[in-house]
Design an enzyme around this catalytic site. Structure first.
Site, PDB file in Angstrom:
ATOM      1  N   ARG A   1      11.674  -1.324  11.041  1.00 31.12           N
ATOM      2  CA  ARG A   1      10.663  -1.013  12.044  1.00 31.12           C
ATOM      3  C   ARG A   1      10.636  -2.101  13.104  1.00 31.12           C
ATOM      4  NH1 ARG A   1       5.364   0.039   8.460  1.00 31.12           N
ATOM      5  NH2 ARG A   1       4.445  -0.894  10.316  1.00 31.12           N
TER       6      ARG A   1
ATOM      7  N   ARG B   1       0.057  -8.779  13.768  1.00 31.42           N
ATOM      8  CA  ARG B   1      -0.477  -7.771  12.848  1.00 31.42           C
ATOM      9  C   ARG B   1      -1.356  -8.413  11.779  1.00 31.42           C
ATOM     10  NH1 ARG B   1       4.621  -5.043  11.080  1.00 31.42           N
ATOM     11  NH2 ARG B   1       3.290  -3.891   9.679  1.00 31.42           N
TER      12      ARG B   1
ATOM     13  N   LYS C   1       0.826  -1.218   0.000  1.00 28.14           N
ATOM     14  CA  LYS C   1       0.000   0.000   0.000  1.00 28.14           C
ATOM     15  C   LYS C   1       0.862   1.270   0.000  1.00 28.14           C
ATOM     16  CE  LYS C   1      -1.942  -1.118   3.905  1.00 28.14           C
ATOM     17  NZ  LYS C   1      -1.233  -2.387   4.175  1.00 28.14           N
TER      18      LYS C   1
ATOM     19  N   ARG D   1      11.531  -5.457   4.895  1.00 26.47           N
ATOM     20  CA  ARG D   1      11.267  -4.021   4.695  1.00 26.47           C
ATOM     21  C   ARG D   1      12.261  -3.152   5.472  1.00 26.47           C
ATOM     22  NH1 ARG D   1       5.250  -2.015   5.282  1.00 26.47           N
ATOM     23  NH2 ARG D   1       5.354  -3.042   7.309  1.00 26.47           N
TER      24      ARG D   1
ATOM     25  N   ARG E   1      -9.074   1.116   9.300  1.00 28.75           N
ATOM     26  CA  ARG E   1      -8.625  -0.240   9.593  1.00 28.75           C
ATOM     27  C   ARG E   1      -9.687  -1.046  10.334  1.00 28.75           C
ATOM     28  NH1 ARG E   1      -2.801   0.584   9.079  1.00 28.75           N
ATOM     29  NH2 ARG E   1      -1.683  -1.353   9.448  1.00 28.75           N
TER      30      ARG E   1
HETATM   31  P1  ADP Z   1       1.645  -1.592   7.529  1.00 28.47           P
HETATM   32  O1  ADP Z   1       2.182  -0.643   6.500  1.00 28.47           O
HETATM   33  O2  ADP Z   1       2.568  -2.732   7.743  1.00 28.47           O
HETATM   34  O3  ADP Z   1       0.259  -2.032   7.227  1.00 28.47           O
HETATM   35  P2  ADP Z   1       1.273   0.745   9.147  1.00 28.47           P
HETATM   36  O4  ADP Z   1       2.507   1.554   9.008  1.00 28.47           O
HETATM   37  O5  ADP Z   1       0.107   1.109   8.334  1.00 28.47           O
HETATM   38  O6  ADP Z   1       1.625  -0.786   8.900  1.00 28.47           O
HETATM   39  O7  ADP Z   1       0.827   0.712  10.667  1.00 28.47           O
HETATM   40  C1  ADP Z   1       1.728   0.474  11.723  1.00 28.47           C
HETATM   41  C2  ADP Z   1       0.998   0.508  13.056  1.00 28.47           C
HETATM   42  O8  ADP Z   1       0.439   1.812  13.267  1.00 28.47           O
HETATM   43  C3  ADP Z   1      -0.182  -0.448  13.195  1.00 28.47           C
HETATM   44  O9  ADP Z   1       0.204  -1.767  13.557  1.00 28.47           O
HETATM   45  C4  ADP Z   1      -0.996   0.257  14.302  1.00 28.47           C
HETATM   46  O10 ADP Z   1      -0.409   0.057  15.582  1.00 28.47           O
HETATM   47  C5  ADP Z   1      -0.824   1.719  13.935  1.00 28.47           C
HETATM   48  N1  ADP Z   1      -1.876   2.163  13.003  1.00 28.47           N
HETATM   49  C6  ADP Z   1      -1.718   2.535  11.707  1.00 28.47           C
HETATM   50  N2  ADP Z   1      -2.894   2.879  11.157  1.00 28.47           N
HETATM   51  C7  ADP Z   1      -3.836   2.709  12.104  1.00 28.47           C
HETATM   52  C8  ADP Z   1      -5.245   2.887  12.168  1.00 28.47           C
HETATM   53  N3  ADP Z   1      -5.953   3.283  11.084  1.00 28.47           N
HETATM   54  N4  ADP Z   1      -5.884   2.606  13.333  1.00 28.47           N
HETATM   55  C9  ADP Z   1      -5.207   2.212  14.408  1.00 28.47           C
HETATM   56  N5  ADP Z   1      -3.883   2.004  14.428  1.00 28.47           N
HETATM   57  C10 ADP Z   1      -3.182   2.257  13.303  1.00 28.47           C
HETATM   58  P1  ADP Z   2       2.281  -1.824   3.177  1.00 27.12           P
HETATM   59  O1  ADP Z   2       2.267  -0.312   3.144  1.00 27.12           O
HETATM   60  O2  ADP Z   2       1.067  -2.422   2.553  1.00 27.12           O
HETATM   61  O3  ADP Z   2       2.550  -2.345   4.532  1.00 27.12           O
HETATM   62  P2  ADP Z   2       4.831  -1.557   1.750  1.00 27.12           P
HETATM   63  O4  ADP Z   2       4.520  -0.674   0.607  1.00 27.12           O
HETATM   64  O5  ADP Z   2       5.570  -0.956   2.888  1.00 27.12           O
HETATM   65  O6  ADP Z   2       3.488  -2.311   2.255  1.00 27.12           O
HETATM   66  O7  ADP Z   2       5.656  -2.809   1.173  1.00 27.12           O
HETATM   67  C1  ADP Z   2       6.141  -3.849   2.025  1.00 27.12           C
HETATM   68  C2  ADP Z   2       7.552  -4.252   1.593  1.00 27.12           C
HETATM   69  O8  ADP Z   2       7.490  -4.912   0.309  1.00 27.12           O
HETATM   70  C3  ADP Z   2       8.540  -3.107   1.408  1.00 27.12           C
HETATM   71  O9  ADP Z   2       9.806  -3.555   1.826  1.00 27.12           O
HETATM   72  C4  ADP Z   2       8.515  -2.814  -0.088  1.00 27.12           C
HETATM   73  O10 ADP Z   2       9.762  -2.295  -0.562  1.00 27.12           O
HETATM   74  C5  ADP Z   2       8.254  -4.202  -0.667  1.00 27.12           C
HETATM   75  N1  ADP Z   2       7.422  -4.184  -1.883  1.00 27.12           N
HETATM   76  C6  ADP Z   2       6.344  -3.396  -2.152  1.00 27.12           C
HETATM   77  N2  ADP Z   2       5.801  -3.692  -3.339  1.00 27.12           N
HETATM   78  C7  ADP Z   2       6.521  -4.722  -3.843  1.00 27.12           C
HETATM   79  C8  ADP Z   2       6.461  -5.508  -5.055  1.00 27.12           C
HETATM   80  N3  ADP Z   2       5.511  -5.292  -5.966  1.00 27.12           N
HETATM   81  N4  ADP Z   2       7.369  -6.476  -5.220  1.00 27.12           N
HETATM   82  C9  ADP Z   2       8.313  -6.720  -4.294  1.00 27.12           C
HETATM   83  N5  ADP Z   2       8.435  -6.031  -3.150  1.00 27.12           N
HETATM   84  C10 ADP Z   2       7.564  -5.033  -2.912  1.00 27.12           C
END
Ligand code: ADP
Ligand code: ADP
Ligand code: ZN
Length: 228
Positions: free
Chosen positions: A162, A173, A17, A130, A92
């Site tokens: 992270r 998660r 995303k 990541r 979420r």
């Molecule tokens: P990912 O990219 O792996 O989906 P995020 O960076 O979006 O993770 O989120 C990291 C953490 O931040 C979540 O595990 C949660 O603790 C918090 N968080 C992010 N977005 C939300 C939300 N919409 N509601 C509640 N907690 C959130």
């Molecule tokens: P989210 O925001 O949904 O948690 P991220 O955009 O942070 O996901 O992507 C998660 C990990 O996967 C990052 O390390 C990113 O560089 C990698 N990644 C994202 N898109 C791709 C793809 N299409 N192919 C391979 N790796 C990817």
């Protein structure tokens, strides 16, 4: 009336995303609003919000709705979001989705919800490899999307992993995602806003797929369209 465009990116943690939102913002001229990124900023700076969020964040739990919703509301009122926003990581759960509907109701509501699909085993590999830039939040992957050198390609910043991307937290998660966030797929499907995107290709392929879906949407949903 839809004078603003709101996109919601759905998908499991690690589905891509943030990566797609970062690319999309330039193409659409809309800012990426990532709640995870806002929390990380506040954690780093140990603000009141950061202190409040810390224990939830570290365990991979959702930060309470009241706090999160207020934070998003304030963000969407900022000037750079005057045309709308690309929401990444919010909503979420259903309470947050309903709050977003209310926040955006005066501007035609949410326009489109791309859902990035990816199997759990791939998601886990994506998350554990990541790395993020400490200065500009650019996202890398040690195998799939590595930086050219040791530092961030964009700004030369230091890269880090992270805390919640370590294997102990990743399982929780994913659990939180299936339990609380995945019902949103049905919620947006019922509203006719969901578009499915295959998250298994390269970053570029997924971006193209996504832009194609948004363009198609533009034709189908006149008046509530996304500019591409
Ligand atoms: P990912 O990219 O792996 O989906 P995020 O960076 O979006 O993770 O989120 C990291 C953490 O931040 C979540 O595990 C949660 O603790 C918090 N968080 C992010 N977005 C939300 C939300 N919409 N509601 C509640 N907690 C959130
Ligand atoms: P989210 O925001 O949904 O948690 P991220 O955009 O942070 O996901 O992507 C998660 C990990 O996967 C990052 O390390 C990113 O560089 C990698 N990644 C994202 N898109 C791709 C793809 N299409 N192919 C391979 N790796 C990817
Ligand atoms: Zn950087």
């Amino acid at each position: 009336m839809s004078d603003r465009n709101y996109l919601v990116l759905l998908g499991a943690p690690g589905a891509g995303k943030g990566t797609q939102a970062q690319l999309l913002q330039e193409k659409l001229g809309l800012p990426q609003v990532s709640t995870g990124e806002i929390f990380r900023y506040n954690l780093k700076n140990q603000t009141e919000l950061g202190k409040l969020a810390q224990s939830y964040y570290d365990k991979g739990e959702l930060v309470p709705d009241e706090v999160t919703i207020r934070m998003v509301e304030a963000r969407l009122e900022q000037e750079d979001a005057a045309q709308g926003a690309i929401l990444d990581g919010f909503p979420r759960n259903l309470v947050q989705a309903q709050a977003l509907d209310e926040m955006t109701a005066g501007h035609g509501g949410v326009d489109v919800v791309p859902m990035i699909q990816l199997d759990d085993d791939v998601v886990t590999m994506r998350i554990t490899g990541r790395r993020l830039c400490r200065s500009c939040d650019r996202v890398y992957h040690i195998m799939f999307n590595p930086p050219r050198g040791e530092k961030c390609d964009s700004c030369g910043g230091e890269l880090y992993q992270r805390n919640d991307d370590k294997p102990e937290t990743v399982q929780n998660r994913l659990y939180v995602y299936y339990k609380q966030t995945s019902p949103l797929i049905g919620y947006y499907f019922a509203k006719g806003l969901l578009v499915e995107v295959d998250g298994a290709g390269s970053i570029q392929e997924i971006q193209e797929q996504l832009l194609g879906r948004l363009a198609a949407r533009n034709i189908e949903a006149a008046g509530r369209s996304v500019r591409v």
